[in-house]
Design a protein around this motif. Structure first.
Motif, mmCIF file in Angstrom:
data_model
loop_
_atom_site.group_PDB
_atom_site.id
_atom_site.type_symbol
_atom_site.label_atom_id
_atom_site.label_comp_id
_atom_site.label_asym_id
_atom_site.label_seq_id
_atom_site.Cartn_x
_atom_site.Cartn_y
_atom_site.Cartn_z
ATOM 1 N N GLY B 106 -2.377 11.089 -1.903
ATOM 2 C CA GLY B 106 -1.100 10.395 -1.788
ATOM 3 C C GLY B 106 -0.389 10.575 -0.463
ATOM 4 O O GLY B 106 0.764 10.173 -0.317
ATOM 5 N N PHE B 107 -1.047 11.172 0.527
ATOM 6 C CA PHE B 107 -0.407 11.323 1.834
ATOM 7 C C PHE B 107 -0.246 9.971 2.543
ATOM 8 O O PHE B 107 0.638 9.774 3.349
ATOM 9 C CB PHE B 107 -1.206 12.269 2.732
ATOM 10 C CG PHE B 107 -1.072 13.710 2.354
ATOM 11 C CD1 PHE B 107 0.154 14.353 2.439
ATOM 12 C CD2 PHE B 107 -2.158 14.437 1.906
ATOM 13 C CE1 PHE B 107 0.290 15.682 2.089
ATOM 14 C CE2 PHE B 107 -2.039 15.763 1.549
ATOM 15 C CZ PHE B 107 -0.812 16.390 1.638
ATOM 16 N N CYS B 108 -1.156 9.057 2.255
ATOM 17 C CA CYS B 108 -1.055 7.710 2.802
ATOM 18 C C CYS B 108 -1.720 6.786 1.784
ATOM 19 O O CYS B 108 -2.432 7.240 0.891
ATOM 20 C CB CYS B 108 -1.720 7.595 4.172
ATOM 21 S SG CYS B 108 -3.470 8.018 4.198
ATOM 22 N N HIS B 109 -1.448 5.478 1.919
ATOM 23 C CA HIS B 109 -2.095 4.559 0.973
ATOM 24 C C HIS B 109 -3.207 3.740 1.624
ATOM 25 O O HIS B 109 -4.143 3.312 0.963
ATOM 26 C CB HIS B 109 -1.056 3.648 0.307
ATOM 27 C CG HIS B 109 -0.186 2.867 1.262
ATOM 28 N ND1 HIS B 109 -0.664 1.824 2.025
ATOM 29 C CD2 HIS B 109 1.134 3.018 1.577
ATOM 30 C CE1 HIS B 109 0.331 1.344 2.770
ATOM 31 N NE2 HIS B 109 1.441 2.048 2.524
ATOM 32 N N THR B 110 -3.091 3.516 2.935
ATOM 33 C CA THR B 110 -4.088 2.695 3.618
ATOM 34 C C THR B 110 -4.399 3.349 4.960
ATOM 35 O O THR B 110 -3.516 3.469 5.820
ATOM 36 C CB THR B 110 -3.554 1.266 3.836
ATOM 37 O OG1 THR B 110 -3.171 0.724 2.559
ATOM 38 C CG2 THR B 110 -4.619 0.384 4.469
ATOM 39 N N CYS B 111 -5.637 3.756 5.138
ATOM 40 C CA CYS B 111 -5.997 4.543 6.322
ATOM 41 C C CYS B 111 -7.113 3.858 7.098
ATOM 42 O O CYS B 111 -8.145 3.491 6.531
ATOM 43 C CB CYS B 111 -6.440 5.941 5.905
ATOM 44 S SG CYS B 111 -6.731 7.032 7.304
ATOM 45 N N ILE B 112 -6.884 3.691 8.377
ATOM 46 C CA ILE B 112 -7.949 3.165 9.245
ATOM 47 C C ILE B 112 -8.673 4.347 9.881
ATOM 48 O O ILE B 112 -8.043 5.303 10.343
ATOM 49 C CB ILE B 112 -7.403 2.176 10.293
ATOM 50 C CG1 ILE B 112 -8.558 1.527 11.073
ATOM 51 C CG2 ILE B 112 -6.388 2.826 11.231
ATOM 52 C CD1 ILE B 112 -8.167 0.269 11.833
ATOM 53 N N VAL B 226 -13.332 1.455 9.871
ATOM 54 C CA VAL B 226 -13.346 1.127 8.442
ATOM 55 C C VAL B 226 -11.951 1.428 7.897
ATOM 56 O O VAL B 226 -11.392 2.498 8.183
ATOM 57 C CB VAL B 226 -14.386 1.960 7.668
ATOM 58 C CG1 VAL B 226 -14.343 1.614 6.174
ATOM 59 C CG2 VAL B 226 -15.786 1.728 8.231
ATOM 60 N N ILE B 227 -11.405 0.496 7.121
ATOM 61 C CA ILE B 227 -10.085 0.694 6.511
ATOM 62 C C ILE B 227 -10.263 0.941 5.013
ATOM 63 O O ILE B 227 -10.920 0.165 4.318
ATOM 64 C CB ILE B 227 -9.186 -0.535 6.731
ATOM 65 C CG1 ILE B 227 -9.055 -0.838 8.230
ATOM 66 C CG2 ILE B 227 -7.804 -0.305 6.094
ATOM 67 C CD1 ILE B 227 -8.374 -2.169 8.541
ATOM 68 N N TYR B 228 -9.672 2.051 4.564
ATOM 69 C CA TYR B 228 -9.697 2.416 3.136
ATOM 70 C C TYR B 228 -8.294 2.274 2.557
ATOM 71 O O TYR B 228 -7.297 2.487 3.250
ATOM 72 C CB TYR B 228 -10.147 3.870 2.956
ATOM 73 C CG TYR B 228 -11.521 4.192 3.496
ATOM 74 C CD1 TYR B 228 -12.658 4.064 2.697
ATOM 75 C CD2 TYR B 228 -11.682 4.637 4.805
ATOM 76 C CE1 TYR B 228 -13.921 4.369 3.194
ATOM 77 C CE2 TYR B 228 -12.943 4.935 5.309
ATOM 78 C CZ TYR B 228 -14.055 4.808 4.497
ATOM 79 O OH TYR B 228 -15.305 5.107 4.992
ATOM 80 N N THR B 229 -8.228 1.943 1.276
ATOM 81 C CA THR B 229 -6.921 1.852 0.624
ATOM 82 C C THR B 229 -7.043 2.246 -0.849
ATOM 83 O O THR B 229 -8.129 2.530 -1.351
ATOM 84 C CB THR B 229 -6.343 0.427 0.790
ATOM 85 O OG1 THR B 229 -4.967 0.420 0.421
ATOM 86 C CG2 THR B 229 -7.094 -0.581 -0.065
ATOM 87 N N THR B 230 -5.898 2.236 -1.518
ATOM 88 C CA THR B 230 -5.871 2.589 -2.940
ATOM 89 C C THR B 230 -6.395 1.436 -3.795
ATOM 90 O O THR B 230 -6.379 0.275 -3.376
ATOM 91 C CB THR B 230 -4.435 2.876 -3.394
ATOM 92 O OG1 THR B 230 -3.649 1.686 -3.170
ATOM 93 C CG2 THR B 230 -3.823 4.035 -2.626
#
Lengths: 140, 388
Positions: B106-112, B226-230
């Protein structure tokens, strides 16, 4: 001995200087836990098995078996220009399972190299202050 | 089962890639970021986390500029971000797993996430300035003996032992290179696409026996993102999300390749954890994207992940199992030997593209499950990815 070009020279520290003092005296020394007898190589300030910090160098037999090797064709450094191809090897010491060290195999025809073969330490001075523990086939 | 909360990859992209692009590290990162954001259909305000692995070991030569996470966040208009990292652990996998963990936490929702490689940092500099480099720390036990490059300890010696213990042959390494080249021939973005034969491979000289140049990945300048998200956000973007079903990371030993077990290294521990965290099994995997910094690493991953028994990677490859149309299509983009070194990022991106069904001539029919893996020896990681 031609010492005009040296290999990358070890920077000994209080934890490792015994090893290089040992090779200069033609002794192969490995750090050993004085509490449980476990050998620790590369040198560390604590025994991974019993967590004792009472460790001291002990001379080992100088016997080993060839774990793996590669015959390197390119020098990548001035010291090896007139030494290629040379045999870089990982050898396993009989004092303890998985106790290994990196070395060179010398006095051995390349065709005769065989993983598992018995080898023994032989010391070579390669620079003014550096003697390396190489290994050769037993009885060669 | 699978690991929850679920995280998805929703955007992937590359910079211009090549032997000498003339691009600096920032430019490579910017290009990759724009490509991944465009792929996702995303704007900067959608992103609140950045992780980049830029540094290659050793100091940067004069004039080479680094690129850091907060530098990217500022340049690309992401800031303020809720989480950032300048990478840790081996190659791209460490960066990817940090980002996945940060999203789960939960530190971030969408990380590149990035791997940026500026070739001026690596092998091009080998011949200059190294002569005077002393051997400090553990390297005092390697450098004086001539272990100057990873290809000796990570590649050639493990190959030699694999051959001695298991009967693996140089022809089997050749078959692996030939199969990867065939896959590259179907990938318009690959650098090497000309056909390769087993005889071509075997005719090449050893660099350090039994390793040949075609056992090695190809050094290039490259930026990969690569972008990751919830899971909650994953379906808001352009393509169907590709979920992280399970992920695992492993470290063991002395951080030394030359004195570790060369056959059953960290990937075996990674794989055990990976399969414990999912109901899926090796037989459920449609394609595998397994790190090929050196060919023997791919062999070790095939065995560690249970696609074949320990020691059986050579015969498994020689029998055609890893070729498109075979039992387990492997490194379907052609691998880093042919697309250029991305330190693992290409294997994540190829997994995403296969599961999306975007791979054209090299598409694995109905691919819905892909595993990618990175690194070997004392450290490694792997990710199992599935479609929605």
């Amino acid at each position: 001995m031609d010492t005009s070009v040296a290999p990358p020279l070890p920077v000994a520290n209080p934890l490792t200087e015994f090893f290089w003092e040992g090779t200069r005296a033609h002794k192969l020394l490995i750090l050993r836990c004085q509490s449980c007898g476990h050998f620790v190589h590369y040198p560390r300030p604590v025994c991974e098995r019993c967590l004792s910090e009472d460790l001291a160098p002990e001379e080992v037999s100088g016997n080993a078996t060839l774990y793996s090797y590669t015959i390197t064709m390119k020098p990548w450094h001035p010291f090896w220009v007139d030494k290629v191809p040379y045999v870089l090897a990982s050898v396993e010491l009989p004092e303890q399972p998985d106790l290994k060290m990196l070395t060179n195999i010398v006095e051995c025809e390349h065709d005769a190299l065989e993983i598992g073969m018995p080898v023994e330490v032989t010391f070579r001075q390669v620079a003014a202050e550096l003697t390396l523990p190489f290994f050769k086939p037993v009885g060669s | 089962m699978g690991q929850t909360p679920r995280v998805a990859a929703v955007g992937v992209g590359y910079s211009t890639t090549g032997r000498r692009t003339g691009l600096n590290s920032r430019e490579l990162a910017i290009q990759a970021a724009k490509a991944a954001m465009a792929d996702a259909g995303m704007t900067p305000k959608d992103i609140d986390g950045v992780a980049v692995l830029w540094a290659v070991s050793g100091p940067a030569p004069p004039g080479v500029e680094s690129v850091q996470a907060l530098d990217i966040a500022q340049m690309m208009g992401f800031a303020p971000v809720g989480w950032y990292s300048d990478g840790a652990g081996p190659a791209y996998i460490g960066t990817a797993l940090q980002a996945i963990a940060a999203i789960r936490a939960g530190f971030c929702h969408t990380c590149i996430t990035f791997r940026v490689i500026n070739q001026r940092l690596s092998s091009a500099d080998l011949e200059q300035g190294q002569d005077e480099t002393p051997a400090a720390g553990d390297s005092q036990f390697t450098m004086p003996f001539g272990q100057l490059l990873p290809l000796q300890a990570i590649a050639a010696m493990p190959m030699q032992r694999h051959m001695a213990v298991y009967g693996t042959t140089e022809e089997q390494f050749a078959h692996h290179a030939v199969t990867q080249r065939y896959h590259a021939s179907l990938n318009e973005d690959a650098i090497f696409r000309d056909p390769l034969t087993v005889d071509d491979f075997l005719a090449m000289p050893y660099i350090t026996s039994p390793l040949r140049i075609l056992d090695c990945d190809y050094p290039v300048d490259s930026g990969s993102a690569v972008i990751y998200t919830t899971e909650e956000r994953a379906r808001d973007f352009q393509h169907k999300p590709v979920f992280v079903e399970s992920a695992a990371y492993s470290g063991k030993g002395y951080m030394a390749f030359e004195i570790e077990d060369m056959l059953e290294s960290a990937p075996f521990h990674t794989a055990k954890q990976l399969w414990e965290r999912t109901d899926l099994e090796p037989k459920d995997v449609d394609c595998a994207q397994l790190y090929d910094g050196f060919s023997i690493i791919t062999f070790q991953w095939l065995e560690a992940l249970g696609f074949c028994a320990p020691g059986e990677a050579g015969p498994f490859i020689e029998a055609g199992n890893t070729r498109l149309g075979g039992k387990l299509p492997l490194n379907t983009d052609g691998g880093a030997c042919n697309v250029g070194r991305r330190h693992g990022t290409n294997f994540c991106i190829e997994s995403v593209r296969q599961i999306r069904g975007q791979c054209g001539a090299r598409q694995v029919p109905d691919a819905n499950t892909s595993v990618w893996a990175n690194a070997v020896g004392p450290f490694s990681g792997a990710v199992l990815m599935v479609g929605d």
